[in-house]
Write a protein that holds these residues in place. Sequence first.
Motif, PDB file in Angstrom:
ATOM      1  N   ASP A   4      29.314  11.300 -26.391  1.00  0.00           N
ATOM      2  CA  ASP A   4      28.255  10.659 -25.625  1.00  0.00           C
ATOM      3  C   ASP A   4      28.681  10.674 -24.158  1.00  0.00           C
ATOM      4  N   THR A   5      28.383  11.782 -23.478  1.00  0.00           N
ATOM      5  CA  THR A   5      28.830  11.939 -22.096  1.00  0.00           C
ATOM      6  C   THR A   5      27.656  12.243 -21.186  1.00  0.00           C
ATOM      7  N   LEU A   6      27.863  11.943 -19.937  1.00  0.00           N
ATOM      8  CA  LEU A   6      26.887  12.230 -18.901  1.00  0.00           C
ATOM      9  C   LEU A   6      27.655  12.785 -17.716  1.00  0.00           C
ATOM     10  N   SER A   7      27.160  13.855 -17.137  1.00  0.00           N
ATOM     11  CA  SER A   7      27.873  14.439 -16.006  1.00  0.00           C
ATOM     12  C   SER A   7      26.891  14.842 -14.913  1.00  0.00           C
ATOM     13  N   VAL A   8      27.403  14.830 -13.699  1.00  0.00           N
ATOM     14  CA  VAL A   8      26.651  15.292 -12.544  1.00  0.00           C
ATOM     15  C   VAL A   8      27.493  16.333 -11.855  1.00  0.00           C
ATOM     16  N   GLN A   9      26.939  17.510 -11.676  1.00  0.00           N
ATOM     17  CA  GLN A   9      27.676  18.582 -11.020  1.00  0.00           C
ATOM     18  C   GLN A   9      27.059  18.816  -9.651  1.00  0.00           C
ATOM     19  N   MET A  10      27.856  18.618  -8.614  1.00  0.00           N
ATOM     20  CA  MET A  10      27.369  18.820  -7.261  1.00  0.00           C
ATOM     21  C   MET A  10      27.580  20.272  -6.822  1.00  0.00           C
ATOM     22  N   GLY A  11      28.474  20.982  -7.453  1.00  0.00           N
ATOM     23  CA  GLY A  11      28.693  22.384  -7.148  1.00  0.00           C
ATOM     24  C   GLY A  11      29.636  22.597  -5.977  1.00  0.00           C
ATOM     25  N   ASN A  12      30.314  23.710  -6.002  1.00  0.00           N
ATOM     26  CA  ASN A  12      31.182  24.116  -4.901  1.00  0.00           C
ATOM     27  C   ASN A  12      30.623  25.406  -4.341  1.00  0.00           C
ATOM     28  N   SER A  13      30.293  25.380  -3.090  1.00  0.00           N
ATOM     29  CA  SER A  13      29.721  26.554  -2.466  1.00  0.00           C
ATOM     30  C   SER A  13      30.545  26.925  -1.250  1.00  0.00           C
ATOM     31  N   LEU A  14      30.630  28.201  -0.986  1.00  0.00           N
ATOM     32  CA  LEU A  14      31.379  28.672   0.168  1.00  0.00           C
ATOM     33  C   LEU A  14      30.469  28.918   1.361  1.00  0.00           C
ATOM     34  N   GLU A  15      29.226  28.480   1.279  1.00  0.00           N
ATOM     35  CA  GLU A  15      28.306  28.671   2.393  1.00  0.00           C
ATOM     36  C   GLU A  15      28.657  27.754   3.559  1.00  0.00           C
ATOM     37  N   THR A  16      28.134  28.065   4.723  1.00  0.00           N
ATOM     38  CA  THR A  16      28.350  27.246   5.905  1.00  0.00           C
ATOM     39  C   THR A  16      27.691  25.887   5.699  1.00  0.00           C
ATOM     40  N   ILE A  17      28.397  24.824   5.995  1.00  0.00           N
ATOM     41  CA  ILE A  17      27.886  23.478   5.780  1.00  0.00           C
ATOM     42  C   ILE A  17      27.134  23.033   7.031  1.00  0.00           C
ATOM     43  N   THR A  18      25.841  22.809   6.868  1.00  0.00           N
ATOM     44  CA  THR A  18      24.976  22.378   7.958  1.00  0.00           C
ATOM     45  C   THR A  18      24.220  21.131   7.533  1.00  0.00           C
ATOM     46  N   LYS A  19      23.478  20.582   8.454  1.00  0.00           N
ATOM     47  CA  LYS A  19      22.624  19.433   8.144  1.00  0.00           C
ATOM     48  C   LYS A  19      21.638  19.803   7.041  1.00  0.00           C
ATOM     49  N   ARG A  20      21.116  21.016   7.094  1.00  0.00           N
ATOM     50  CA  ARG A  20      20.158  21.491   6.096  1.00  0.00           C
ATOM     51  C   ARG A  20      20.783  21.576   4.703  1.00  0.00           C
ATOM     52  N   THR A  21      22.024  22.068   4.610  1.00  0.00           N
ATOM     53  CA  THR A  21      22.660  22.193   3.293  1.00  0.00           C
ATOM     54  C   THR A  21      23.007  20.827   2.708  1.00  0.00           C
ATOM     55  N   VAL A  22      23.402  19.881   3.556  1.00  0.00           N
ATOM     56  CA  VAL A  22      23.713  18.528   3.061  1.00  0.00           C
ATOM     57  C   VAL A  22      22.456  17.895   2.471  1.00  0.00           C
ATOM     58  N   LEU A  23      21.344  17.979   3.199  1.00  0.00           N
ATOM     59  CA  LEU A  23      20.093  17.403   2.707  1.00  0.00           C
ATOM     60  C   LEU A  23      19.608  18.134   1.459  1.00  0.00           C
ATOM     61  N   GLY A  24      19.789  19.448   1.425  1.00  0.00           N
ATOM     62  CA  GLY A  24      19.386  20.227   0.249  1.00  0.00           C
ATOM     63  C   GLY A  24      20.139  19.809  -1.004  1.00  0.00           C
ATOM     64  N   ARG A  25      21.430  19.580  -0.858  1.00  0.00           N
ATOM     65  CA  ARG A  25      22.237  19.129  -2.014  1.00  0.00           C
ATOM     66  C   ARG A  25      21.801  17.753  -2.491  1.00  0.00           C
ATOM     67  N   LEU A  26      21.496  16.868  -1.552  1.00  0.00           N
ATOM     68  CA  LEU A  26      21.042  15.522  -1.930  1.00  0.00           C
ATOM     69  C   LEU A  26      19.686  15.591  -2.640  1.00  0.00           C
ATOM     70  N   ALA A  27      18.814  16.441  -2.150  1.00  0.00           N
ATOM     71  CA  ALA A  27      17.473  16.543  -2.724  1.00  0.00           C
ATOM     72  C   ALA A  27      17.487  17.165  -4.122  1.00  0.00           C
ATOM     73  N   ARG A  28      18.476  17.994  -4.422  1.00  0.00           N
ATOM     74  CA  ARG A  28      18.557  18.636  -5.742  1.00  0.00           C
ATOM     75  C   ARG A  28      19.022  17.704  -6.845  1.00  0.00           C
ATOM     76  N   THR A  29      19.565  16.568  -6.489  1.00  0.00           N
ATOM     77  CA  THR A  29      20.091  15.646  -7.493  1.00  0.00           C
ATOM     78  C   THR A  29      18.954  14.791  -8.042  1.00  0.00           C
ATOM     79  N   TYR A  30      18.575  15.060  -9.276  1.00  0.00           N
ATOM     80  CA  TYR A  30      17.524  14.307  -9.951  1.00  0.00           C
ATOM     81  C   TYR A  30      18.194  13.190 -10.746  1.00  0.00           C
ATOM     82  N   ASP A  31      17.917  11.955 -10.345  1.00  0.00           N
ATOM     83  CA  ASP A  31      18.581  10.804 -10.951  1.00  0.00           C
ATOM     84  C   ASP A  31      17.602   9.641 -11.084  1.00  0.00           C
TER      85      ASP A  31
END
Length: 71
Positions: A4-31
């Motif tokens: 009985d487990t629950l996990s959240v994977q945020m992922g590791n990406s080698l892309e350039t970290i910008t304001k857009r990528t931070v917001l994109g990662r937050l928006a992809r998390t369905y909780d």
Amino acid sequence: KEKDTLSVQMGNSLETITKRTVLGRLARTYDPLGIASPLTLTGKQLYREICDIKMAWDAELSSELQHKYSA
């Protein structure tokens, strides 16, 4: 059924970290139950800090902010 487990994977990406990528990662998390809130809270705080210094959407984050993002 055995675990009985629950996990959240945020992922590791080698892309350039910008304001857009931070917001994109937050928006992809369905909780809908708020279980991942402790994880997303730090991301939201980081995004708020990025917005406070008025960075451009596609400007690369400073090394300090990148460290906070990867931590």
